[in-house]
Design a protein around this motif. Structure first.
Motif, PDB file in Angstrom:
ATOM      1  N   SER A  27       0.577  -1.528   0.109  1.00  0.00           N
ATOM      2  CA  SER A  27      -0.053   0.105   0.100  1.00  0.00           C
ATOM      3  C   SER A  27       1.223   1.335   0.132  1.00  0.00           C
ATOM      4  O   SER A  27       2.019   1.583   0.661  1.00  0.00           O
ATOM      5  N   LEU A  28       0.373   2.194  -0.861  1.00  0.00           N
ATOM      6  CA  LEU A  28       0.797   3.825  -0.260  1.00  0.00           C
ATOM      7  C   LEU A  28       0.930   4.173   0.779  1.00  0.00           C
ATOM      8  O   LEU A  28       0.208   3.836   1.747  1.00  0.00           O
ATOM      9  N   GLY A  29       2.067   5.146   1.311  1.00  0.00           N
ATOM     10  CA  GLY A  29       1.853   5.642   3.115  1.00  0.00           C
ATOM     11  C   GLY A  29       3.523   5.749   3.071  1.00  0.00           C
ATOM     12  O   GLY A  29       3.797   6.486   3.976  1.00  0.00           O
ATOM     13  N   GLY A  30       3.809   4.537   3.089  1.00  0.00           N
ATOM     14  CA  GLY A  30       5.261   4.364   3.520  1.00  0.00           C
ATOM     15  C   GLY A  30       5.451   4.038   4.827  1.00  0.00           C
ATOM     16  O   GLY A  30       4.063   3.742   5.227  1.00  0.00           O
ATOM     17  N   ILE A  31       6.240   4.973   5.606  1.00  0.00           N
ATOM     18  CA  ILE A  31       6.313   4.823   7.152  1.00  0.00           C
ATOM     19  C   ILE A  31       5.809   5.298   8.010  1.00  0.00           C
ATOM     20  O   ILE A  31       5.737   4.384   8.844  1.00  0.00           O
ATOM     21  N   LEU A  32       4.890   5.958   7.323  1.00  0.00           N
ATOM     22  CA  LEU A  32       3.421   6.779   8.291  1.00  0.00           C
ATOM     23  C   LEU A  32       3.460   6.005   9.236  1.00  0.00           C
ATOM     24  O   LEU A  32       2.598   5.783   9.925  1.00  0.00           O
ATOM     25  N   LEU A  33       2.725   4.410   7.834  1.00  0.00           N
ATOM     26  CA  LEU A  33       1.852   4.142   8.234  1.00  0.00           C
ATOM     27  C   LEU A  33       2.307   3.096   9.320  1.00  0.00           C
ATOM     28  O   LEU A  33       1.300   2.638  10.255  1.00  0.00           O
ATOM     29  N   GLN A  34       2.865   2.808   9.644  1.00  0.00           N
ATOM     30  CA  GLN A  34       3.859   2.230  11.969  1.00  0.00           C
ATOM     31  C   GLN A  34       3.336   3.558  12.803  1.00  0.00           C
ATOM     32  O   GLN A  34       3.319   3.057  13.620  1.00  0.00           O
ATOM     33  N   CYS A  35       3.422   4.470  11.804  1.00  0.00           N
ATOM     34  CA  CYS A  35       3.605   5.227  12.827  1.00  0.00           C
ATOM     35  C   CYS A  35       2.377   5.981  13.220  1.00  0.00           C
ATOM     36  O   CYS A  35       1.521   6.873  12.928  1.00  0.00           O
ATOM     37  N   LEU A  59      12.007  -1.086  13.434  1.00  0.00           N
ATOM     38  CA  LEU A  59      11.347  -2.292  13.066  1.00  0.00           C
ATOM     39  C   LEU A  59      10.453  -3.569  14.048  1.00  0.00           C
ATOM     40  O   LEU A  59       9.439  -3.628  13.753  1.00  0.00           O
ATOM     41  N   ALA A  60      10.508  -2.905  15.921  1.00  0.00           N
ATOM     42  CA  ALA A  60      10.372  -2.695  16.330  1.00  0.00           C
ATOM     43  C   ALA A  60       8.775  -2.029  16.492  1.00  0.00           C
ATOM     44  O   ALA A  60       7.862  -2.864  16.682  1.00  0.00           O
ATOM     45  N   GLN A  61       9.264  -0.954  16.215  1.00  0.00           N
ATOM     46  CA  GLN A  61       7.726  -0.751  16.158  1.00  0.00           C
ATOM     47  C   GLN A  61       6.740  -1.042  14.733  1.00  0.00           C
ATOM     48  O   GLN A  61       5.639  -1.278  14.764  1.00  0.00           O
ATOM     49  N   ARG A  62       7.365  -1.281  13.599  1.00  0.00           N
ATOM     50  CA  ARG A  62       6.555  -2.385  12.492  1.00  0.00           C
ATOM     51  C   ARG A  62       6.041  -3.297  12.807  1.00  0.00           C
ATOM     52  O   ARG A  62       4.812  -3.812  12.743  1.00  0.00           O
ATOM     53  N   LEU A  63       6.876  -3.692  13.932  1.00  0.00           N
ATOM     54  CA  LEU A  63       6.783  -5.599  14.671  1.00  0.00           C
ATOM     55  C   LEU A  63       5.280  -4.458  14.919  1.00  0.00           C
ATOM     56  O   LEU A  63       4.501  -6.146  15.622  1.00  0.00           O
ATOM     57  N   VAL A  64       5.309  -4.244  16.454  1.00  0.00           N
ATOM     58  CA  VAL A  64       3.976  -3.818  17.296  1.00  0.00           C
ATOM     59  C   VAL A  64       2.988  -3.336  16.240  1.00  0.00           C
ATOM     60  O   VAL A  64       2.402  -4.538  16.547  1.00  0.00           O
ATOM     61  N   ASN A  65       3.313  -1.905  15.655  1.00  0.00           N
ATOM     62  CA  ASN A  65       2.433  -1.638  15.068  1.00  0.00           C
ATOM     63  C   ASN A  65       1.556  -2.007  14.364  1.00  0.00           C
ATOM     64  O   ASN A  65      -0.163  -1.765  14.237  1.00  0.00           O
ATOM     65  N   VAL A  66       2.081  -2.566  13.072  1.00  0.00           N
ATOM     66  CA  VAL A  66       1.563  -3.365  12.061  1.00  0.00           C
ATOM     67  C   VAL A  66       1.395  -4.846  11.704  1.00  0.00           C
ATOM     68  O   VAL A  66       0.203  -5.116  11.799  1.00  0.00           O
ATOM     69  N   GLU A  67       2.735  -5.683  12.801  1.00  0.00           N
ATOM     70  CA  GLU A  67       2.536  -7.614  12.729  1.00  0.00           C
ATOM     71  C   GLU A  67       1.410  -8.079  13.839  1.00  0.00           C
ATOM     72  O   GLU A  67       1.242  -8.793  13.537  1.00  0.00           O
ATOM     73  N   LEU A  94      -5.417  -2.536  13.435  1.00  0.00           N
ATOM     74  CA  LEU A  94      -5.965  -1.461  12.832  1.00  0.00           C
ATOM     75  C   LEU A  94      -5.253  -0.739  14.337  1.00  0.00           C
ATOM     76  O   LEU A  94      -5.477  -0.729  15.113  1.00  0.00           O
ATOM     77  N   PRO A  95      -4.674   0.667  13.419  1.00  0.00           N
ATOM     78  CA  PRO A  95      -4.420   1.358  14.246  1.00  0.00           C
ATOM     79  C   PRO A  95      -5.281   2.430  15.028  1.00  0.00           C
ATOM     80  O   PRO A  95      -6.549   2.421  13.956  1.00  0.00           O
TER      81      PRO A  95
END
Ligand SMILES: Cc1cc2nc3c(=O)[nH]c(=O)nc-3n(C[C@H](O)[C@H](O)[C@H](O)COP(=O)(O)OP(=O)(O)OC[C@H]3O[C@@H](n4cnc5c(N)ncnc54)[C@H](O)[C@@H]3O)c2cc1C
Ligand code: SF4
Lengths: 418, 130
Positions: free
Chosen positions: A39-47, A145-153, B77-78
């Motif tokens: 998806s579009l959005g880049g790093i923002l998606l995990q913030c 990477l931890a941010q992605r693991l916690v917030n997205v995955e 979901l955020p």
């Protein structure tokens, strides 16, 4: 191999790529965006924290909300969007550039365009980059990477955490780890002041009573299979004081030790890199040293606010469109970072129009003075209440200030702080 | 009793010293401007925080066959609060959010919790998924 032609191609579909592409489309040009993720959005998606968009939308949004807002601004455009597609190679030796892309859906794809906007963002410095001695156990992650693991995955990387480096990502992750039920034992910073914003130190550390060790170096990571602890040594008068070293037990270490623009593709295409930013050397149109290649966002220099990324990317998109229609920068003056300034971007300004310059201070200071010199003559000075390295500064210079450089091709513009 | 705080209203980050008077009012020093006094009062008398988190997503059923595996990877979901939440209630709110499961599709701005505890705080999806 499928081959397609566009006026312009944007590499990267984060905030920068989307904003640049929208301008190219608005100028009536055909444009494609290539994004590696689905998806579009880049790093923002995990913030997922909030604090985005105060300048752009006059609201405090979370990262995903900001990304969606920008994506929505693309509806109604004729952009060709290739998600899940990675640019593997950029050949910019001829006037028409070729991008060799790979995706699970399209296989190998060749996109041709006369202009290319680089918007690949940045990546994190890792343990190798900062050389922490010790064992090589599992449990050492970069903060992002931890941010992605916690917030997205939806995975929690460990229970007892020490964060090395006090950059904003590390601070934000200190709060996130605390909020998901982990214990953050310390944040360790080599410098005498935090690298992140005061706001984040207060709300992400003080709120959870997390100690911040300033002027401390992580001298060892301990553990065989899994991290068991870190050894921390204070720095006094510039030297390590080994007698005062201490150990903190933990099973997870997060590194928040800086970001580097992702410029492998740019380098292979022959783009000259500015060693101070790790990003491309660009002129007043944000064009790199390779004609027709433009750069914006974190791939150009690391920004702290996405609002600035979007502003800069719009300029890059607009300039790429103008360039495709034959416009070239007029007379330019070289820009130099003076005392207490780490870098200035772009590296050139044009004399006949307004230029927005971003620059990063090297020092923390209240009541500072920003001075702009043209050939050693002060042409502007501005009081700054507060400066610090984690807050990028900006200034606009136009014909009024720069006209004195007319006909002086060797003029130098210097930005300094004192 | 003396309390030390860093004002975060603006980047100057003044170090505030706060003295609690006999009548319960606060005397603030160290602030460079009046906003520091307001900050100290809010922080000491009724501190509030915006809360962001992620909640579990139940994907699957509605998903078409052609959905890519990596799209299904978004297991979370955020979400965020519509207004700042009293600081002492943040852990409770988080616990409640971690118990939620959201069915897709969900649109940005959808309320997952409305008027939580009668505090006028909603919890909103901060991304469109599914
Ligand atoms: C953890 C973190 C916290 C932050 N917090 C804040 C905050 O609170 N407030 C704020 O305003 N800003 C914040 N920022 C900064 C801001 O969000 C970013 O600077 C901004 O989103 C960067 O946008 P970008 O488009 O330059 O890069 P990115 O968002 O990184 O986008 C680059 C894109 O390019 C793609 N790409 C790279 N190489 C290729 C290739 N070869 N082929 C195809 N695609 C490719 C990547 O997949 C990526 O999607 C934060 C940043 C981080 C990392
Ligand atoms: S007291 Fe005023 S000047 Fe000082 S940090 Fe707060 S808002 Fe800024």
């Amino acid at each position: 191999m499928k081959e397609l032609a566009f006026d312009a191609v944007v590499i990267g579909g984060g905030a920068a790529g989307m904003a640049a592409a929208r301008e190219l489309d608005a100028a009536g040009l055909s444009c494609a965006v290539v994004e590696r993720e689905e998806s579009l959005g880049g790093i923002l998606l995990q913030c997922v924290h909030n604090g985005f968009g105060l300048i752009e939308f006059n609201e405090e949004l979370s990262g995903p909300e900001f990304a969606e807002r920008v994506e929505e601004s693309l509806s109604g455009t004729k952009l060709a969007v290739f998600t899940g597609t990675t640019v593997m190679e950029l050949d910019a030796h001829t006037e028409t550039k070729s991008l060799f892309c790979y995706s699970a859906r399209f296989g190998v794809l060749r996109l041709n365009a006369r202009a290319v906007v680089l918007a690949m963002g940045c990546r994190e410095r890792n343990r190798g980059n900062i050389r922490i001695p010790g064992d090589r156990p599992a449990g050492v992650y970069t903060a992002g990477l931890a941010q992605r693991l916690v917030n997205v995955e939806g995975y929690i990387p460990g229970k007892d955490t020490v964060i090395i480096g006090s950059g904003d990502i590390g601070l934000i992750m200190a709060r996130r780890m605390s909020w998901v039920g982990c214990k953050v034992h310390a944040v360790v910073e080599i410098l005498p002041y935090p690298s992140g914003l005061t706001r984040n130190v207060v709300q992400c550390l003080h709120d959870f009573n997390i100690p911040l060790y300033l002027s401390h170096l992580t001298t060892r990571i301990i553990g065989k299979e899994r991290v068991e602890g870190v050894e921390i040594t204070p720095i006094e008068n510039g030297a390590l004081v080994h007698e005062k070293a201490f150990t903190i037990a933990c099973d997870t270490v997060l590194l928040s030790v800086g970001l580097v623009p992702e410029n492998e593709l740019s380098k292979s295409a022959g783009v000259e890199i500015n060693p101070m930013t790790g990003g491309a050397q660009v002129d007043s149109m944000l064009m790199t040293t390779v004609p027709g290649l433009f750069a914006c966002g974190n791939v150009l220099h690391v920004h702290d606010l996405v609002d600035y990324v979007v502003e800069e990317a719009r300029r890059a998109g607009r300039n790429a469109a103008l360039w495709l229609k034959g416009a070239r920068p007029g007379s330019e003056v070289r820009v130099k970072a003076g005392p207490n300034v780490r870098y200035v971007a772009p590296g050139r300004v044009r004399i006949d129009a307004d230029n927005k310059l971003y620059f990063r201070p090297l020092v923390v200071k209240n009541d500072a003075l920003l001075e702009v010199r043209l050939d050693n003559r002060v042409i502007m000075s501005v009081k700054k209440n507060h400066i610090q390295p984690s807050e990028m500064q900006s200034i606009v210079l136009g014909p009024k200030e720069l006209l004195a450089a007319q006909g002086m091709p060797d003029s130098v513009l210097e930005i300094s702080l004192r | 009793m003396k309390t030390e705080l860093t004002c975060i209203t603006c980047p100057l980050g003044c170090s505030l010293s706060i003295e609690r008077e006999a009548d319960g009012s606060l005397t603030v020093s160290g602030n460079r401007c009046p906003r520091g006094i307001r900050y100290a009062n809010e922080e000491l008398l009724s501190p509030k925080r915006m809360v962001t988190a992620t909640v579990r997503v139940l994907s699957g059923s509605g998903a078409g066959h052609d959905r890519l595996a990596s799209e299904l990877m978004h297991e979370r979901l955020p979400v965020r609060t519509s207004a700042a939440c009293p600081k002492e209630l943040v852990p409770e709110l988080l616990q409640e959010l971690y118990k939620l499961t959201v069915n897709l599709p969900v649109r940005r701005g959808d309320a997952l919790l409305s008027n939580w505890r009668g505090l006028g705080i909603d919890v909103l999806a901060s991304r469109t998924l599914g």
